[in-house]
Design a protein around this motif. Structure first.
Motif, mmCIF file in Angstrom:
data_model
loop_
_atom_site.group_PDB
_atom_site.id
_atom_site.type_symbol
_atom_site.label_atom_id
_atom_site.label_comp_id
_atom_site.label_asym_id
_atom_site.label_seq_id
_atom_site.Cartn_x
_atom_site.Cartn_y
_atom_site.Cartn_z
ATOM 1 N N MET A 1 -4.741 -10.808 -2.985
ATOM 2 C CA MET A 1 -3.036 -10.284 -3.394
ATOM 3 C C MET A 1 -3.131 -10.019 -4.897
ATOM 4 O O MET A 1 -3.705 -10.708 -5.727
ATOM 5 N N SER A 2 -2.576 -9.112 -5.353
ATOM 6 C CA SER A 2 -2.544 -8.543 -6.659
ATOM 7 C C SER A 2 -1.625 -9.172 -7.414
ATOM 8 O O SER A 2 -0.504 -9.875 -6.571
ATOM 9 N N SER A 3 -1.340 -9.129 -8.615
ATOM 10 C CA SER A 3 -0.523 -9.750 -9.413
ATOM 11 C C SER A 3 1.228 -9.447 -8.993
ATOM 12 O O SER A 3 2.105 -10.079 -8.695
ATOM 13 N N SER A 4 1.013 -7.889 -8.896
ATOM 14 C CA SER A 4 2.238 -7.292 -8.661
ATOM 15 C C SER A 4 2.887 -7.821 -7.149
ATOM 16 O O SER A 4 4.009 -8.195 -6.838
ATOM 17 N N ASP A 5 1.910 -7.798 -6.144
ATOM 18 C CA ASP A 5 2.327 -8.425 -4.909
ATOM 19 C C ASP A 5 2.886 -9.688 -4.745
ATOM 20 O O ASP A 5 4.026 -10.207 -4.408
ATOM 21 N N ILE A 6 2.289 -10.820 -5.718
ATOM 22 C CA ILE A 6 2.647 -11.979 -5.710
ATOM 23 C C ILE A 6 4.087 -12.117 -6.594
ATOM 24 O O ILE A 6 4.837 -12.835 -6.025
ATOM 25 N N PHE A 7 4.298 -11.342 -7.439
ATOM 26 C CA PHE A 7 5.399 -11.359 -8.136
ATOM 27 C C PHE A 7 6.535 -11.178 -7.249
ATOM 28 O O PHE A 7 7.740 -11.518 -7.124
ATOM 29 N N ILE A 8 6.491 -9.707 -6.793
ATOM 30 C CA ILE A 8 7.272 -9.128 -6.111
ATOM 31 C C ILE A 8 7.804 -9.940 -4.680
ATOM 32 O O ILE A 8 8.612 -10.235 -4.324
ATOM 33 N N GLY A 9 6.599 -10.322 -4.078
ATOM 34 C CA GLY A 9 6.889 -11.218 -2.705
ATOM 35 C C GLY A 9 7.744 -12.490 -2.998
ATOM 36 O O GLY A 9 8.544 -12.864 -2.312
#
Length: 263
Positions: A1-9
């Protein structure tokens, strides 16, 4: 999981969690709501369905922690602390967004409730709301946004949050994680939702079962910021308990998991 995926999710998932969770409390306690006085059972199941919906939406992106206590438990057992701050930030932002959306959805009901002379002069003891006796500095609708005790005894209130979160996080660690061990899986989402319902029914009475620091702190900040008429205080003197208690409970659950469930 990318950092952006984690944050947005985590932002999306936690926003959905709070929108539906705060929404069910608003539906039950606010005047001019079609669900008014539906009771505690509706609140507990409403929060359970909120967890279920939020997990299934956000799990593919972030693993659906949606709770700093869950993130802490996973970090302790996995030894990976590199993205804890990102999860926590996404959860807090999402919780604030969800609380704002719940207020928007019930805008007229909030106004009707908080401008009613009966509510202003003598707030009734509604299920789901924080009582004036237990929290003199809490406004009449603070319980829609965050939690508060029925009886204000600091050690008991803290212990209740520790115990409830311990149950939740231990259930997540033993049954709820996906194959990677870094988030919730499809079956785990359903299990965790049912555990949250059970905690609400069995342990929710004393404090309103925050069992999630972001779930309490984010909406409490929004309550303090919103232009609600006659809203009263946000009870910041109590605010540390639903933050510290769940984190302690998560740490204990992770420690017991490492001792008893791993070889």
């Amino acid at each position: 999981m990318s950092s952006s995926d984690i944050f947005i999710g985590e932002v999306i998932g936690t926003a959905i969690l709070i929108l539906l969770g705060a929404g069910v409390v608003a539906a039950i306690v606010l005047k001019r709501s079609k669900a008014q006085n539906a009771g505690w059972l509706a609140i507990t199941f409403g929060w359970g369905f909120a967890v279920l919906t939020a997990v299934y939406i956000s799990a593919p992106m972030s693993g659906a922690h949606l709770n700093p206590a869950v993130t802490l438990g996973i970090a302790i057992t996995s030894g990976d602390w590199s993205q804890v701050w990102l999860y926590w930030l996404g959860q807090l932002v999402g919780a604030m967004l969800g609380a704002f959306l719940a207020w928007l959805a019930y805008f007229g009901q909030f106004k009707a409730h908080l401008t009613d002379p009966e509510i202003i002069s003598s707030p009734p003891h509604e299920e789901g709301l924080i009582t004036e006796e237990a929290a003199p500095k809490a406004g009449p609708v603070l319980g829609i946004f965050s939690t508060g005790p029925e009886i204000r005894v600091v050690w008991q209130n803290l212990a209740t949050e520790i115990i409830g979160t311990f149950v939740l996080v231990l259930a997540v660690l033993t049954q709820g994680l996906n194959d990677s061990g870094k988030g919730l899986g499809p079956v785990g989402g359903l299990m965790v939702a049912l555990v949250v319902v059970g905690i609400g029914l069995s342990l929710g009475g004393p404090t309103g079962y925050a069992i999630n620091p972001a779930r309490d702190l984010g909406p409490r900040i929004v309550h303090a910021l919103l232009p609600l008429p006659n809203k009263g205080g946000s009870d910041w003197g109590y605010a540390w308990i639903p933050v510290v208690g769940p984190l302690i409970g998560a740490a204990i659950a992770a420690g017991i998991y490492d001792i008893a469930f791993t070889k």
